[in-house]
Scaffold this active site. Structure first.
Site, short mmCIF file in Angstrom:
data_model
loop_
_atom_site.label_atom_id
_atom_site.label_comp_id
_atom_site.label_asym_id
_atom_site.label_seq_id
_atom_site.Cartn_x
_atom_site.Cartn_y
_atom_site.Cartn_z
N ASN A 10 0.71 -1.14 -0.11
CA ASN A 10 0.03 0.05 0.14
C ASN A 10 0.90 1.25 -0.11
OD1 ASN A 10 -1.78 2.15 0.65
ND2 ASN A 10 -2.84 1.15 2.36
N ARG A 91 -2.73 -1.82 -3.45
CA ARG A 91 -3.80 -0.73 -3.33
C ARG A 91 -3.65 0.11 -4.32
NH1 ARG A 91 -4.23 4.01 0.50
NH2 ARG A 91 -6.39 4.89 0.08
N HIS A 180 -11.23 5.10 -0.53
CA HIS A 180 -11.52 4.22 0.44
C HIS A 180 -12.30 3.15 0.34
CE1 HIS A 180 -10.02 8.35 2.90
NE2 HIS A 180 -9.02 7.46 2.62
N HIS A 208 -14.82 6.83 7.34
CA HIS A 208 -13.20 6.25 7.40
C HIS A 208 -12.42 7.49 7.76
CE1 HIS A 208 -9.65 4.18 5.97
NE2 HIS A 208 -9.13 5.29 5.85
N ARG A 241 -6.09 18.41 3.92
CA ARG A 241 -7.11 18.79 2.99
C ARG A 241 -8.11 19.69 3.36
NH1 ARG A 241 -7.32 12.92 1.06
NH2 ARG A 241 -4.98 12.35 0.55
N GLU A 385 -7.88 -3.34 5.10
CA GLU A 385 -7.97 -3.16 3.77
C GLU A 385 -6.97 -4.30 3.25
OE1 GLU A 385 -8.09 1.50 2.68
OE2 GLU A 385 -6.90 1.09 4.45
#
Length: 399
Positions: A10, A91, A180, A208, A241, A385
């Site tokens: 990932n 991922r 996600h 998430h 962000r 994940e």
């Protein structure tokens, strides 16, 4: 029966999470993270058979050096384990409309991931570096791409089309994609199991919450709306962000304040969110500690973070009609009892009642319902994940 092991990679913009996972049971034999890429203190830490280890990487190391370390310094010490690895699972944040499910990687897939890089500029280029590094280190193993966007391909058109001229979608694919997805899928499955219901009959809202954060409405096991959009910038307040904002702010920054477009892009993606509001840190733990000490910026940042999240959860009851549970996951969602309590208290109109003991208990990797028996259900489910990626990789290479 032989183990069905998958090495899961990932790759983030400045880090790489990795694990060797048994696809059927989800057991991780090795797990770890390499971080601080591009800095003098680049390092890697891992856990093998319950023993934690850590090592410095060469200064300014990045993804390729990290993968080489995993191969030469970790897996080489476990030859029997390494010999059972049947695939490498990657991922991938953004697959656009091109990839609606996981795929075995070939040249065409790599080209497709490259084509989507403009939609996830912090992530897809890093994924490609990880893929190429893994191909060099494991030339004989199949590589599988698992896309965050794939789970959201079940959204109806009215949920993913922006109110822009339709030709921008038709000709350029400008629409809501969401991210996600692998995490939202995993926690949805786990929530249905904990509720004792088939996933296909379960309605959930999944939050998430990490440095990147998103909310998804899951109706009868399928994503019907999600907060991230064309890129991972839209939606919730995140670590750095901004999430939702008036688009005219961009025009104002450029034409009135003299920002370049590159500077605006950096501002919105790397200098905003918790960091920008608090003027302190993007780390939620640091925000909570500063808030406890009376720091006004940290207090405001946390309040905005929770308020935006609560508004999204309330809005996502619209496509569901019936809500079986709200799920908190991700690093913040799994560990911040403070944020969970604040958000659920803001949702008082739905009669959520936090059970303080349960809320405190559901931290540090522990799952559980955090509300009182008589009211609506909210729960914490640690995401995994990597297990989903391992499952998909084995299914594809054995197909």
């Amino acid at each position: 029966m032989a183990n069905k092991l998958v090495l899961v990679l990932n790759c983030g913009s400045s880090s790489l999470k990795f694990a060797v996972i048994e696809a059927q049971s989800g057991e991780d034999f090795i797990s770890g993270m390499a971080e601080c890429f591009g800095l003098e203190n680049a390092k890697i830490k891992w856990k093998l058979q319950g023993v934690k280890q850590e090592s410095r990487l060469a200064p300014f190391s990045a993804h390729r050096e990290a993968v080489e370390f995993i191969v030469k310094q970790i897996l080489s010490q476990q030859p029997e384990l390494a010999a059972q690895i049947q695939a490498i699972g990657h991922r991938i944040v953004h697959g656009g409309e091109k990839f609606t499910r996981s795929v075995v990687i070939d040249d065409a897939v790599i080209k497709g991931i490259e084509d989507c890089a403009s939609l996830a500029p912090l992530h897809n280029p890093a994924h490609l570096i990880g893929i190429r590094a893994a191909q060099a280190s494991f030339p004989d193993l199949p590589q599988v791409a698992v896309f965050d966007t794939a789970f959201h391909q079940s959204m109806p058109e009215h949920a993913y089309i922006y109110a822009l001229p339709y030709k921008l979608y038709r000709e350029h694919g400008i629409r809501r994609y969401g991210m996600h997805g692998t995490s939202h899928l995993f926690v949805s499955r786990e929530a249905a199991r904990l509720l004792g219901k088939p996933l296909a009959q379960t309605n959930l809202i999944c939050a998430h919450l990490g440095n990147g954060a998103s909310v998804t409405a899951v109706k009868n096991g399928k994503s019907v709306d999600t907060s991230m959009g064309l890129t991972p910038l839209e939606g919730l307040v995140m670590g750095t962000r901004c999430g939702d904002l008036d688009p005219s702010i961009i025009y104002h920054l450029v034409h009135q304040l003299g920002y370049t477009l590159d500077e605006v892009n950096s501002l919105l993606n790397k200098q905003s969110g918790l960091l920008g509001i608090s003027e302190l840190t993007n780390d939620c733990r640091g925000i909570e500690e500063a808030m406890a000490e009376g720091h006004k910026g940290a207090t405001l940042a946390l309040e905005i973070f929770c308020y935006r999240l609560a508004k999204y959860i309330a809005a996502y009851t619209v496509p569901l009609g019936r809500l079986d549970a709200v799920i908190f996951t991700g690093g913040i969602g799994e560990n911040s009892d403070i944020i969970r309590e604040k958000v659920l208290n803001m949702l008082a109109i739905f009669n959520f009642e936090v059970d303080n003991e349960r809320n405190l208990a559901a931290r540090f990797g522990k799952a559980g319902i955090i509300t009182k028996e008589q009211g609506p259900v909210a729960m914490v489910i640690p995401t995994n994940e990597e297990w989903v990626i391992a499952e998909d990789a084995i299914k594809l290479v054995q197909a």
